[in-house]
Design an enzyme around this catalytic site. Structure first.
Site, PDB file in Angstrom:
ATOM      1  N   SER A 176     -36.546   1.685  76.899  1.00 59.64           N
ATOM      2  CA  SER A 176     -35.738   0.588  76.356  1.00 59.64           C
ATOM      3  C   SER A 176     -34.293   1.060  76.238  1.00 59.64           C
ATOM      4  O   SER A 176     -33.690   1.420  77.242  1.00 59.64           O
ATOM      5  CB  SER A 176     -36.297   0.117  75.012  1.00 59.64           C
ATOM      6  OG  SER A 176     -35.586  -0.999  74.530  1.00 59.64           O
ATOM      7  N   THR A 177     -33.735   1.113  75.039  1.00 61.39           N
ATOM      8  CA  THR A 177     -32.339   1.480  74.851  1.00 61.39           C
ATOM      9  C   THR A 177     -32.039   2.848  75.464  1.00 61.39           C
ATOM     10  O   THR A 177     -32.675   3.837  75.127  1.00 61.39           O
ATOM     11  CB  THR A 177     -32.000   1.513  73.353  1.00 61.39           C
ATOM     12  OG1 THR A 177     -32.432   0.300  72.754  1.00 61.39           O
ATOM     13  CG2 THR A 177     -30.504   1.692  73.142  1.00 61.39           C
ATOM     14  N   HIS A 202     -37.154  -2.612  79.089  1.00 61.85           N
ATOM     15  CA  HIS A 202     -36.749  -3.834  78.404  1.00 61.85           C
ATOM     16  C   HIS A 202     -35.399  -4.286  78.973  1.00 61.85           C
ATOM     17  O   HIS A 202     -34.392  -3.590  78.797  1.00 61.85           O
ATOM     18  CB  HIS A 202     -36.619  -3.591  76.900  1.00 61.85           C
ATOM     19  CG  HIS A 202     -37.903  -3.202  76.241  1.00 61.85           C
ATOM     20  ND1 HIS A 202     -37.948  -2.569  75.003  1.00 61.85           N
ATOM     21  CD2 HIS A 202     -39.199  -3.350  76.626  1.00 61.85           C
ATOM     22  CE1 HIS A 202     -39.207  -2.361  74.672  1.00 61.85           C
ATOM     23  NE2 HIS A 202     -39.983  -2.818  75.644  1.00 61.85           N
ATOM     24  N   MET A 295     -35.470   1.874  71.593  1.00 59.28           N
ATOM     25  CA  MET A 295     -35.523   1.409  70.219  1.00 59.28           C
ATOM     26  C   MET A 295     -36.892   0.804  69.927  1.00 59.28           C
ATOM     27  O   MET A 295     -37.469   0.123  70.771  1.00 59.28           O
ATOM     28  CB  MET A 295     -34.433   0.355  69.998  1.00 59.28           C
ATOM     29  CG  MET A 295     -34.388  -0.253  68.605  1.00 59.28           C
ATOM     30  SD  MET A 295     -32.942  -1.331  68.394  1.00 59.28           S
ATOM     31  CE  MET A 295     -33.303  -2.651  69.541  1.00 59.28           C
ATOM     32  N   ASP A 298     -42.570   0.055  70.987  1.00 58.56           N
ATOM     33  CA  ASP A 298     -43.340  -0.461  72.102  1.00 58.56           C
ATOM     34  C   ASP A 298     -43.754   0.688  73.016  1.00 58.56           C
ATOM     35  O   ASP A 298     -42.945   1.546  73.355  1.00 58.56           O
ATOM     36  CB  ASP A 298     -42.503  -1.474  72.898  1.00 58.56           C
ATOM     37  CG  ASP A 298     -43.285  -2.112  74.029  1.00 58.56           C
ATOM     38  OD1 ASP A 298     -44.514  -2.263  73.895  1.00 58.56           O
ATOM     39  OD2 ASP A 298     -42.660  -2.475  75.050  1.00 58.56           O
TER      40      ASP A 298
END
Length: 366
Positions: A176-177, A202, A295, A298
């Site tokens: 993600s991030t 993401h 972040m 997940d």
């Protein structure tokens, strides 16, 4: 608790006003100032010393990328980009992440004043997390409604009998991030004969195609946005389209990509837990599961499900992560066999790819 101090940089007075209202609806955030262009922002950074900068990608006098490049060389700080859902917006935002921006969020294409506020919880969370991230040099709302948090069960039940079909290693990566750059580092180190890789990052729908094309240009592997029913082959990497879950399924003769339009899982679509859950059912212990910077949490549960059936599992370490949320949650839950710095992950994946499945499974828990 000390508030996160934010400077908003955007040439639109409306965006500055809406962002200020949105961010200050969070009691943990204080907007200390706004700037209509990078030259004004440069002076206000010196004067106000903010913790986080939100930065528009297209502005007068100096474009956002040039300003970001200078900022990361001279005064590195956490930056969250404000992007548009266009092909150009995607390309510029991905370039900004390469230059060191921590994260991004997108402006709705219409009815900005009303629809932008719908994303307040997500945007406030990104800004709070950015304040704690490690910046890298080049290398009115009264209540925030939160949607229910669904698990992977909402898309795919956990298989009672793990899959072992095909016998070929498949690498599954979640991020993600900070993940767009972490994925680039891994793919750049992969040879053209590497095992197939499936990736859930993401990312918005408008960004996943340009992201896949960008990865294809820097990797010896063939990298593409996954298509429904597409056969999974060695030397190829498949990236989940934004707004669709990516699953790996066995179609009777080979593994294929399947796209699923189910609900968001862990408030994400695509979701890493869904990809990992599908790997349990179709690939089993032949999977190599990896969680990179991101972040939230997940993928942590799904990585644990892979470890339980004997698949080797890895997470990126805290020092090399932009945000040690997802890999940290998995590590703390005991879902990973190994924790490695980002620049060591590709080599380890290739080594594990040559490990017999049965041997890898027998060592789990030892």
């Amino acid at each position: 608790m000390q508030k996160v101090r934010v400077l908003i940089v955007d040439d639109s007075a409306l965006v500055r006003k809406v962002l200020t209202t949105m961010l200050e609806s969070d009691p943990g955030i204080e907007v200390v100032g706004t700037a209509a262009d990078p030259l004004i922002a440069r002076d206000k950074i010196k004067l106000l010393n903010p913790d986080v900068l939100t930065l528009d990608v297209e502005m007068p006098r100096m474009d956002g990328l040039t300003f970001l490049d200078n900022l990361m060389r001279l005064r590195p700080m956490p930056v969250v980009m404000v992007s548009t859902l266009t092909e150009r917006g995607a390309d510029v935002t991905l370039r900004a992440l390469e230059l060191g921006a921590v994260d991004f969020f997108t402006k709705p294409p219409a009815d900005l004043a009303n629809t932008f506020m719908d994303h307040a919880p997500e945007i406030c969370a990104k800004v709070r997390l950015a304040a704690g991230a490690k910046p890298r040099e080049r290398a009115a709302v009264s209540k925030l409604d939160v949607a229910p948090r669904l698990s992977a069960d909402a898309v795919l039940p956990l298989a009672q009998t793990p899959g072992t079909r095909g016998g070929t290693r498949i690498i599954a990566i979640g991020a993600s991030t900070g993940g767009t750059e972490a994925i680039r580092v891994v793919l750049e180190a992969m040879p053209p004969t590497a095992p197939p890789i499936v990736i859930t990052q993401h990312i918005p729908a408008a960004f996943s195609g340009p992201f896949a094309a960008r990865m294809d240009s820097c990797s010896a592997m063939r990298v593409m946005e996954a298509r429904d029913g597409q056969p999974i082959q060695a030397g190829h990497a498949y990236i989940a389209p934004g707004s669709q879950h990516l699953l790996v399924m066995w179609d009777g003769a080979k593994h294929v990509c399947r796209l699923h339009d189910g609900p968001p899982v862990n408030r994400h679509k695509p979701a890493v837990d869904v990809l990992f859950r599908s790997m349990v059912a179709s690939v089993g212990a032949a999977t190599i599961g990896v969680l990179l910077t991101g972040m939230g949490d997940d993928g942590a549960r799904g990585l644990g499900e892979l470890k339980e059936i004997g698949a080797p599992t890895l997470v990126q370490d805290e020092a090399s992560s932009v945000v040690w949320g997802m890999p940290g949650a998995a590590w703390k839950a005991g879902a990973a066999n190994e924790m490695l710095p980002l620049d060591a992950i590709a080599a380890r994946l290739l080594a594990l790819a040559h490990t017999p499945v049965s041997a890898a499974a027998s060592r789990v828990g030892t």
